[in-house]
Design a protein around this motif. Structure first.
Motif, PDB file in Angstrom:
ATOM      1  N   ALA A 143       1.054  -1.292  -0.319  1.00 15.94           N
ATOM      2  CA  ALA A 143      -0.176   0.166  -0.142  1.00 15.94           C
ATOM      3  C   ALA A 143       1.352   0.740   0.051  1.00 15.94           C
ATOM      4  O   ALA A 143       0.743   2.269  -0.417  1.00 15.94           O
ATOM      5  N   ARG A 144       1.900   1.560   0.808  1.00 20.47           N
ATOM      6  CA  ARG A 144       3.149   2.217   1.052  1.00 20.47           C
ATOM      7  C   ARG A 144       3.061   2.613  -0.407  1.00 20.47           C
ATOM      8  O   ARG A 144       3.867   3.951  -0.977  1.00 20.47           O
ATOM      9  N   ASN A 156       1.230   4.735  -2.741  1.00 16.23           N
ATOM     10  CA  ASN A 156       0.571   5.757  -1.634  1.00 16.23           C
ATOM     11  C   ASN A 156       1.762   6.914  -1.914  1.00 16.23           C
ATOM     12  O   ASN A 156       1.717   8.058  -2.862  1.00 16.23           O
ATOM     13  N   GLU A 157       3.453   6.147  -1.689  1.00 18.15           N
ATOM     14  CA  GLU A 157       4.504   7.449  -1.833  1.00 18.15           C
ATOM     15  C   GLU A 157       4.709   7.978  -3.617  1.00 18.15           C
ATOM     16  O   GLU A 157       5.631   8.398  -3.522  1.00 18.15           O
ATOM     17  N   LYS A 168       2.415   8.229  -5.420  1.00 18.74           N
ATOM     18  CA  LYS A 168       1.331   8.727  -5.645  1.00 18.74           C
ATOM     19  C   LYS A 168       0.260   8.486  -7.130  1.00 18.74           C
ATOM     20  O   LYS A 168       0.043   9.588  -8.171  1.00 18.74           O
ATOM     21  N   THR A 213     -10.185   5.285   3.934  1.00 21.24           N
ATOM     22  CA  THR A 213     -11.030   5.087   2.999  1.00 21.24           C
ATOM     23  C   THR A 213     -11.574   6.315   2.311  1.00 21.24           C
ATOM     24  O   THR A 213     -11.740   6.179   1.488  1.00 21.24           O
ATOM     25  N   ILE A 239     -11.608   7.630  -0.809  1.00 16.06           N
ATOM     26  CA  ILE A 239     -10.895   7.047  -2.127  1.00 16.06           C
ATOM     27  C   ILE A 239     -11.658   5.712  -2.582  1.00 16.06           C
ATOM     28  O   ILE A 239     -12.207   5.406  -3.773  1.00 16.06           O
ATOM     29  N   SER A 272     -12.328   5.180  -6.796  1.00 14.90           N
ATOM     30  CA  SER A 272     -11.800   3.198  -6.662  1.00 14.90           C
ATOM     31  C   SER A 272     -12.695   2.456  -7.008  1.00 14.90           C
ATOM     32  O   SER A 272     -13.246   1.618  -7.750  1.00 14.90           O
ATOM     33  N   SER A 332      -4.574   2.045   1.657  1.00 14.90           N
ATOM     34  CA  SER A 332      -4.380   3.094   0.279  1.00 14.90           C
ATOM     35  C   SER A 332      -4.693   4.927   0.167  1.00 14.90           C
ATOM     36  O   SER A 332      -5.606   4.752   0.792  1.00 14.90           O
ATOM     37  N   THR A 333      -3.815   5.738   0.381  1.00  7.74           N
ATOM     38  CA  THR A 333      -4.578   6.112  -0.179  1.00  7.74           C
ATOM     39  C   THR A 333      -4.612   6.942  -1.508  1.00  7.74           C
ATOM     40  O   THR A 333      -4.871   8.438  -0.779  1.00  7.74           O
ATOM     41  N   VAL A 334      -4.902   6.478  -2.082  1.00 14.57           N
ATOM     42  CA  VAL A 334      -4.998   6.618  -3.753  1.00 14.57           C
ATOM     43  C   VAL A 334      -5.823   5.315  -4.120  1.00 14.57           C
ATOM     44  O   VAL A 334      -5.836   4.084  -3.645  1.00 14.57           O
ATOM     45  N   LYS A 393      -7.825   2.038  -5.524  1.00 12.43           N
ATOM     46  CA  LYS A 393      -6.405   1.226  -5.268  1.00 12.43           C
ATOM     47  C   LYS A 393      -7.761   0.320  -5.686  1.00 12.43           C
ATOM     48  O   LYS A 393      -8.745  -0.143  -5.032  1.00 12.43           O
TER      49      LYS A 393
END
Length: 302
Positions: free
Chosen positions: A169-170, A173-174, A176, A210, A213, A217, A258-260, A262
């Motif tokens: 997940a990271r 996120n990183e 972007k 979440t 997203i 998503s 997740s922050t994007v 997915k």
């Protein structure tokens, strides 16, 4: 049994309209309320490590070349996805079977704790899910890069095991990422057939949130479901998701953290002989990659 793994010719992803994508499959408003299945990859039955332990390439299969999981250094062509970033997450790792202690370590998924990763499932003839996911991910990467997208894999069998689900997940996120797709295959009972796309539920707790997203998503997942059935000819799952091809879950760390946008895609059931015949076919895997690429492109252009 020998496996057809000769690389078929690729073609450029064909972006279609939202209406065309959704019309390809009955994505009703009945919801995505399939039952909860154990395991980060969403298997409806246990994924025994012994089955997935056969991770060497099947007879006649040419192994895919190993490449870095970092973004490609080669210049990308200009295309409809220029400036977009996609992270592809090949489910599991062929080396997981040799690192059971490490992958059984509990990690924080925001709403609780769960194993770092699992070995994944396999066909009854020993074709491992981890091999399948890498093959489809390589094909998907090539299609998306041909459209101009920057593509990163969470791993490329270039590490001994993992990454753990929180790190997967990271990575998205990183980066972007504009979209993240986790590629899997299910390990359910014989007679259970078809694909399904797992969407993140509304989760807020611990390190998980979440709320930003869920909607995006769901859009990504619906477009992938429509294009996947259109391109592969596979029907939505007959055992999860009420024939919509969509299933919402709140127990997967890869989605919770997740922050994007997915989704997870279970491309078929490796334990059903008819589905397994598709999953072990190189030409069908190319269709699967194309269906995923078309859905991603439709989402990113929408």
């Amino acid at each position: 049994m020998p496996y057809d793994d000769s690389p078929p010719p690729t073609r450029r992803a064909r972006p279609l309209s939202v209406a065309a994508a959704l019309a390809a499959v009955c994505l009703t408003a009945a919801g995505c309320g399939g039952g909860q299945e154990p395991g980060e990859a969403g298997a409806a039955s246990p994924r025994p490590g012994g089955d997935a332990a056969t991770s060497t390439a099947p007879t006649g299969e040419q192994p895919e070349p190993t490449a870095s999981a970092s973004p490609s250094a080669k210049p990308l062509p200009k295309g409809p996805l220029t400036g977009r970033t996609v992270v592809i997450d090949p489910g599991h790792n062929p080396g997981n079977r040799d690192h059971t202690r490490e992958i059984n370590r509990q990690v924080d998924i925001g709403t609780g704790r769960k194993e770092c990763d699992t070995t994944g499932t396999a066909t009854n003839d020993g074709y491992a899910e981890a091999r399948f996911t890498l093959d489809v991910s390589h094909r998907l990467r090539a299609l998306l890069e041909a459209e101009g997208a920057r593509v990163r894999l969470t791993h490329d069998a270039d590490r001994p095991f993992g990454p753990c689900i929180d790190e997967r997940a990271r990575i998205g996120n990183e980066a972007k990422a504009d979209a993240v797709v986790s590629v899997h295959a299910d390990g359910s009972s014989v007679g259970n057939r078809g694909f399904h796309v797992i969407l993140p539920a509304g989760v807020k707790g611990g390190g998980a949130d979440t709320s930003e997203i869920v909607k995006s998503s769901a859009d990504l997942g619906a477009r992938i479901a429509g294009h996947f059935t259109r391109t592969t000819g596979s029907a939505p799952s007959n055992y999860i998701g009420g024939n919509t091809g969509l299933n919402t879950r709140d127990d997967l760390g890869g989605l919770n953290l997740s922050t994007v946008p997915k989704v997870f895609v279970e491309c078929g059931n490796m334990r059903d002989p008819k589905d397994a015949a598709l999953l072990t076919s190189a030409s069908w895997r190319q269709k699967a990659a194309q269906g995923l690429a078309d859905g991603i492109t439709s989402y990113l252009k929408g």
